[in-house]
Design a protein around this motif. Structure first.
Motif, PDB file in Angstrom:
ATOM      1  N   TYR A  76       0.618  -0.925   0.586  1.00 56.42           N
ATOM      2  CA  TYR A  76       0.096  -0.355  -0.285  1.00 56.42           C
ATOM      3  C   TYR A  76       0.665   1.383  -0.030  1.00 56.42           C
ATOM      4  O   TYR A  76       1.683   1.429   1.410  1.00 56.42           O
ATOM      5  N   VAL A  77       0.858   2.335  -0.997  1.00 56.23           N
ATOM      6  CA  VAL A  77       1.484   3.560  -1.491  1.00 56.23           C
ATOM      7  C   VAL A  77       0.466   4.627  -0.360  1.00 56.23           C
ATOM      8  O   VAL A  77      -0.188   4.508  -2.003  1.00 56.23           O
ATOM      9  N   THR A  78       1.342   5.146  -0.469  1.00 58.68           N
ATOM     10  CA  THR A  78       0.204   6.120   0.580  1.00 58.68           C
ATOM     11  C   THR A  78       0.255   7.426  -0.410  1.00 58.68           C
ATOM     12  O   THR A  78       0.062   8.245  -0.719  1.00 58.68           O
ATOM     13  N   ARG A  79       1.500   7.997  -0.757  1.00 55.51           N
ATOM     14  CA  ARG A  79       2.168   9.384  -1.742  1.00 55.51           C
ATOM     15  C   ARG A  79       2.695   8.997  -2.258  1.00 55.51           C
ATOM     16  O   ARG A  79       3.636   9.072  -2.810  1.00 55.51           O
ATOM     17  N   PRO A  80       1.818   8.442  -3.481  1.00 52.29           N
ATOM     18  CA  PRO A  80       2.405   8.235  -4.646  1.00 52.29           C
ATOM     19  C   PRO A  80       2.553   9.290  -5.686  1.00 52.29           C
ATOM     20  O   PRO A  80       2.133  10.327  -6.042  1.00 52.29           O
ATOM     21  N   GLU A  81       3.940   9.777  -6.239  1.00 49.01           N
ATOM     22  CA  GLU A  81       4.649  10.420  -7.013  1.00 49.01           C
ATOM     23  C   GLU A  81       3.880  10.276  -8.642  1.00 49.01           C
ATOM     24  O   GLU A  81       4.467   9.793  -9.095  1.00 49.01           O
ATOM     25  N   LEU A  82       2.913  11.263  -8.983  1.00 45.01           N
ATOM     26  CA  LEU A  82       2.726  10.774  -9.998  1.00 45.01           C
ATOM     27  C   LEU A  82       2.019  12.226 -10.401  1.00 45.01           C
ATOM     28  O   LEU A  82       1.540  13.372  -9.609  1.00 45.01           O
TER      29      LEU A  82
END
Length: 296
Positions: free
Chosen positions: A22-28
């Motif tokens: 689970y990724v809380t802060r994806p850099e997109l």
């Protein structure tokens, strides 16, 4: 509660085996409507059953909650469907911001998120996710989200369908499945095929694919099956949104025939339980796994 560095991915485990990240802060980019998501999600044998930003739809982000229209703001990513105009690039993308974890354990977490657009927080979300073992070849992902309107005015949730595009009532819980050489099969207790199950309110829906590699692991694996159930008790059952040909994906439709109103201070709650299984269980086996998963 386990100690984890701020912003670090949370790894869910079942019987000691990692099954989801689970990724809380994806850099997109902003146009993809960045949001916390689960990816990769795997079977107990290690077969990946999600995709993140695939070439066909870069805004599909594993497993999470995505809504294309919250009072005109896009929390789905990509283009926005505009009535009498079609899919249109607009500068209207929102972002789901991770706030904090109220609980974080190897088998699940409780998280607070803020849905922000144009500098204003529209919705506050409480997300509860749990992973449980069902059998030696299947486990369940129990995903509940609660969306509260924290503004002083009314909000409403829409979809391309409510904005004029028939059959496109996506928005809510969404699972972007792994794309294989052949499209996966889809069935419910009483129907089979996208034309028969898309838009229905079936108790459960199964998506099953044939693995691309016999070796297992995150890049391949054997046959896999996902069985989705809209758990009853706290909410009404939403229609299912299903795609298999263009891409494999399953979601629940918050706004199918009409926009969903969310008055100030009111909360929308939904729970989806997904069985993640190796192999290809038949209808009776799928139903039994769902009953076990929902009752836990």
């Amino acid at each position: 509660m386990t100690a984890t560095a701020p912003g670090a991915p949370v790894v869910l485990r079942v019987a000691g085996r990692p099954v989801a990240r689970y990724v809380t802060r994806p850099e997109l980019p902003a146009r993809l409507s960045p949001r916390p998501c689960l990816h990769p999600v795997t079977t107990l044998a290690g077969t990946a059953v999600t995709e993140l930003s695939p070439a066909d739809h870069a805004h599909h982000l594993g497993v999470g909650v995505a809504v294309p229209d919250v009072e005109g703001f896009n929390f789905w990513g990509g283009r926005t469907y505009v009535r009498d105009q079609g899919p249109t690039e607009l500068d209207n993308h929102g972002i789901q911001r991770h706030g904090s974890f109220q609980l974080r354990d190897p088998d699940g977490f409780v998280e607070e998120l803020r849905w922000v657009a144009a500098g204003t927080e529209l919705l506050r979300e409480r997300r509860t996710v749990a992973a449980t073992e069902l059998t030696d070849t299947a486990w369940a992902l129990d995903f509940t989200f609660s969306l509260t309107n924290i503004t002083s005015g009314p909000l409403s949730i829409g979809s391309p369908a409510t904005n004029g595009r028939p059959g496109a009532a996506y928005g809510g819980f969404f699972w972007r499945a792994r794309k294989e050489d052949a499209a996966p099969e889809v069935f419910t207790a009483g129907a089979e095929g996208v034309a028969s199950v898309h838009g229905t309110r079936a108790d459960w829906l199964a998506l099953t694919g044939r693995g691309s590699s016999p070796s297992g692991g995150a890049e391949g694996g054997g046959d896999w099956t996902l069985v989705f159930a809209g758990a009853t008790g706290t909410t009404r059952r939403d229609p299912w949104f299903v795609r298999t040909a263009e891409y494999p994906g399953v979601g629940s439709s918050l706004a199918s025939e009409a926009r969903l109103p969310v008055p100030p201070g009111e909360t929308v709650v939904r729970r989806i339980v997904t069985v993640v299984a190796d192999g290809r269980p038949d209808r009776d086996e799928a139903a039994a796994l769902v009953r076990k998963a929902v009752s836990q």
